[in-house]
Design an enzyme around this catalytic site. Structure first.
Site, mmCIF file in Angstrom:
data_model
loop_
_atom_site.group_PDB
_atom_site.id
_atom_site.type_symbol
_atom_site.label_atom_id
_atom_site.label_comp_id
_atom_site.label_asym_id
_atom_site.label_seq_id
_atom_site.Cartn_x
_atom_site.Cartn_y
_atom_site.Cartn_z
ATOM 1 N N TYR A 41 7.918 12.638 -8.435
ATOM 2 C CA TYR A 41 9.216 12.488 -7.782
ATOM 3 C C TYR A 41 10.295 11.995 -8.743
ATOM 4 O O TYR A 41 11.462 12.298 -8.558
ATOM 5 C CB TYR A 41 9.116 11.511 -6.609
ATOM 6 C CG TYR A 41 8.615 12.140 -5.339
ATOM 7 C CD1 TYR A 41 7.342 12.689 -5.276
ATOM 8 C CD2 TYR A 41 9.417 12.188 -4.200
ATOM 9 C CE1 TYR A 41 6.881 13.258 -4.109
ATOM 10 C CE2 TYR A 41 8.961 12.754 -3.022
ATOM 11 C CZ TYR A 41 7.689 13.288 -2.985
ATOM 12 O OH TYR A 41 7.240 13.862 -1.817
ATOM 13 N N ASP A 74 2.155 12.017 0.039
ATOM 14 C CA ASP A 74 3.113 12.762 0.859
ATOM 15 C C ASP A 74 2.393 13.858 1.635
ATOM 16 O O ASP A 74 2.532 13.995 2.851
ATOM 17 C CB ASP A 74 4.195 13.379 -0.048
ATOM 18 C CG ASP A 74 5.211 14.188 0.732
ATOM 19 O OD1 ASP A 74 5.653 13.719 1.786
ATOM 20 O OD2 ASP A 74 5.554 15.305 0.277
ATOM 21 N N LYS A 121 -7.134 13.058 -8.878
ATOM 22 C CA LYS A 121 -7.579 14.389 -9.308
ATOM 23 C C LYS A 121 -8.114 14.197 -10.729
ATOM 24 O O LYS A 121 -7.606 14.780 -11.700
ATOM 25 C CB LYS A 121 -6.405 15.378 -9.228
ATOM 26 C CG LYS A 121 -6.770 16.826 -9.507
ATOM 27 C CD LYS A 121 -7.577 17.501 -8.418
ATOM 28 C CE LYS A 121 -7.997 18.903 -8.846
ATOM 29 N NZ LYS A 121 -8.948 19.543 -7.914
ATOM 30 N N ASP A 126 -8.367 17.181 -3.285
ATOM 31 C CA ASP A 126 -8.652 18.393 -2.494
ATOM 32 C C ASP A 126 -9.760 18.115 -1.486
ATOM 33 O O ASP A 126 -9.702 18.503 -0.319
ATOM 34 C CB ASP A 126 -8.980 19.594 -3.399
ATOM 35 C CG ASP A 126 -9.953 19.268 -4.517
ATOM 36 O OD1 ASP A 126 -10.305 18.085 -4.700
ATOM 37 O OD2 ASP A 126 -10.370 20.213 -5.229
ATOM 38 N N ASP A 177 1.215 14.045 6.017
ATOM 39 C CA ASP A 177 1.592 15.087 6.985
ATOM 40 C C ASP A 177 0.323 15.649 7.617
ATOM 41 O O ASP A 177 0.260 15.899 8.818
ATOM 42 C CB ASP A 177 2.361 16.241 6.307
ATOM 43 C CG ASP A 177 3.873 16.106 6.473
ATOM 44 O OD1 ASP A 177 4.378 14.967 6.373
ATOM 45 O OD2 ASP A 177 4.554 17.129 6.694
HETATM 46 C C1 IPM Z 1 8.603 11.789 3.335
HETATM 47 C C2 IPM Z 1 9.533 12.961 3.122
HETATM 48 C C3 IPM Z 1 10.322 12.708 1.847
HETATM 49 C C4 IPM Z 1 9.323 12.648 0.699
HETATM 50 C C5 IPM Z 1 11.419 13.733 1.557
HETATM 51 C C6 IPM Z 1 12.422 13.838 2.688
HETATM 52 C C7 IPM Z 1 12.152 13.408 0.267
HETATM 53 O O1 IPM Z 1 8.818 14.146 3.076
HETATM 54 O O2 IPM Z 1 9.100 10.647 3.479
HETATM 55 O O3 IPM Z 1 7.396 11.985 3.395
HETATM 56 O O4 IPM Z 1 8.916 13.689 0.175
HETATM 57 O O5 IPM Z 1 8.957 11.542 0.332
HETATM 58 MN MN MN Z 2 6.668 13.936 3.525
#
Ligand code: IPM
Ligand code: MN
Length: 367
Positions: A141, A247, A191, A223, A251
């Site tokens: 990042y 990240d 990894k 993975d 999700d």
């Molecule tokens: C999160 C989001 C952010 C990230 C984006 C919006 C920059 O996906 O907080 O997980 O990638 O960290």
């Molecule tokens: Mn995210």
């Protein structure tokens, strides 16, 4: 007590869901006799439109001067041009970086009454209760070089995956401290079979583990971790991962809870010491639902505000030290779910489907 909270609604459904978190905050103020001074700031796409930058200095000053920051979401198709000079995401990335919020805590729980909203088989979801600790200010990042250019053979792009020992040690220590107060199991994700940073990470994790002999540690390749999260989610207690891996995995993990709209997160510059009763005072941190700005449903009044409201609970607990208040909010959420209130995203088992404002109001009412 009196507290100042910076409120950054942002774009898309950000304002919808933070509005409901504020409604719940007012209920907390009334019930427990606190005064919260909520100061709004611009961030993301709407800040770009208004002043040309995703993170105006004013907003950062409001955040730095507050006891904690409540954040909504940023981004949307309007600002998505890949060639754009400024991006909404720069706003949140800029705050994380400049406030030094390196530790991102993302708890994943499955409310049994929502198990039918998840596409995962119900029996796998039993007992799921993990916290993902995502490194938030390093890795791909932020590290340089990070750029795009063109040469005679075409277009090029580079991002840099770099970690220092200090960065890896401090995020792992946050994970181990949390594990000590939980089920004492830590999964370190890397990894190491391919990446140098992965080998560094594993080496350091092995060393740090020596300081926590009571914690059972496992090293899992990212993975494989992605697969195990679905195959045996209840196995995990504390999961520590570098920025990008964390990240992606969170999700994925949100699917377990039934909806991305359910999950809160806290971003901290270190772990507040709850064990020692003598806290020095509020510890600034940023609290946000893990979902994004969901432009497709923005302004329709149907977004799930629970991720934002549970983020508020984390804010009360971690930054303001208000444990009873945080618990009251979490119980209110559980209570309305038990009563059958559902936003559209978690209506898998039927129930009473309500909009954003109604959901916020019934939760505030229960507080
Ligand atoms: C999160 C989001 C952010 C990230 C984006 C919006 C920059 O996906 O907080 O997980 O990638 O960290
Ligand atoms: Mn995210």
């Amino acid at each position: 007590m009196e507290f100042t909270i910076a409120v950054l609604p942002g774009d898309g459904i950000g304002p919808d869901v933070t509005g409901e978190a504020l409604r719940v905050l007012e209920a907390v103020a009334r019930r427990f006799g606190h005064a919260f001074d909520a100061r709004e700031g611009r961030i993301g796409g709407n800040a770009i439109d208004a002043v040309g930058t995703a993170l105006p200095d004013e907003t950062l000053e409001t955040c730095n001067g507050a006891d904690a920051v409540l954040f909504g979401a940023v981004g949307g198709p309007k600002w998505d041009d890949p060639g754009a000079r400024v991006r909404p995401e720069d706003g949140i990335l800029g705050i994380r970086r400049s406030m030094g919020l390196f530790a991102n805590l993302r708890p994943v729980r499955v409310e049994p009454m929502l198990a039918n909203s998840s596409p995962i088989k119900r029996d796998r979801l039993e007992g799921v209760d993990m916290i993902v600790v995502r490194e938030l200010t390093g890795g791909l990042y932020f590290a340089k070089p990070k750029k795009r250019w063109r040469n005679s053979r075409g277009r090029r792009g580079v991002d840099t995956l770099r970690y220092t020992e200090e960065e890896v040690v401090r995020i792992l220590r946050v994970g181990f401290s949390l594990a000590m107060a939980r089920r004492k199991r830590l999964t370190s994700v890397d990894k190491a079979n391919v990446l140098e940073t992965g080998r560094l990470w594993r080496e350091i994790a092995t060393e740090v583990a020596d300081d926590y002999p009571d914690v059972e540690v496992e090293h899992v390749l990212v993975d494989n971790a992605a697969m195990q999260l679905i195959v045996r989610p209840a196995h995990f207690d504390v999961v520590v991962a570098e920025n990008t891996f964390g990240d992606i995995l969170t999700d994925e993990a949100s699917v377990l809870s039934g909806s991305l709209g359910m999950l809160p997160s806290a971003s901290l510059a270190g772990l507040p010491d709850h064990a020692s009763g003598d806290r020095a005072g509020p510890v600034n941190g940023l609290y946000e639902p893990i979902h994004g700005s969901a432009p497709d449903i923005a302004g329709q009044g149907i977004a799930n505000p629970i991720g934002a409201i549970l983020s508020l609970a984390m804010l009360l607990r971690h930054s303001l030290g208000l444990e009873a208040e945080a618990t009251a909010v979490e119980q209110a959420v559980r209570g309305v779910l038990a009563e059958g209130y559902r936003t559209r995203d978690i209506a898998g088992d039927g129930g009473d489907v309500v909009g954003t404002v109604r959901m916020g109001s019934v939760i505030a009412g229960r507080v």
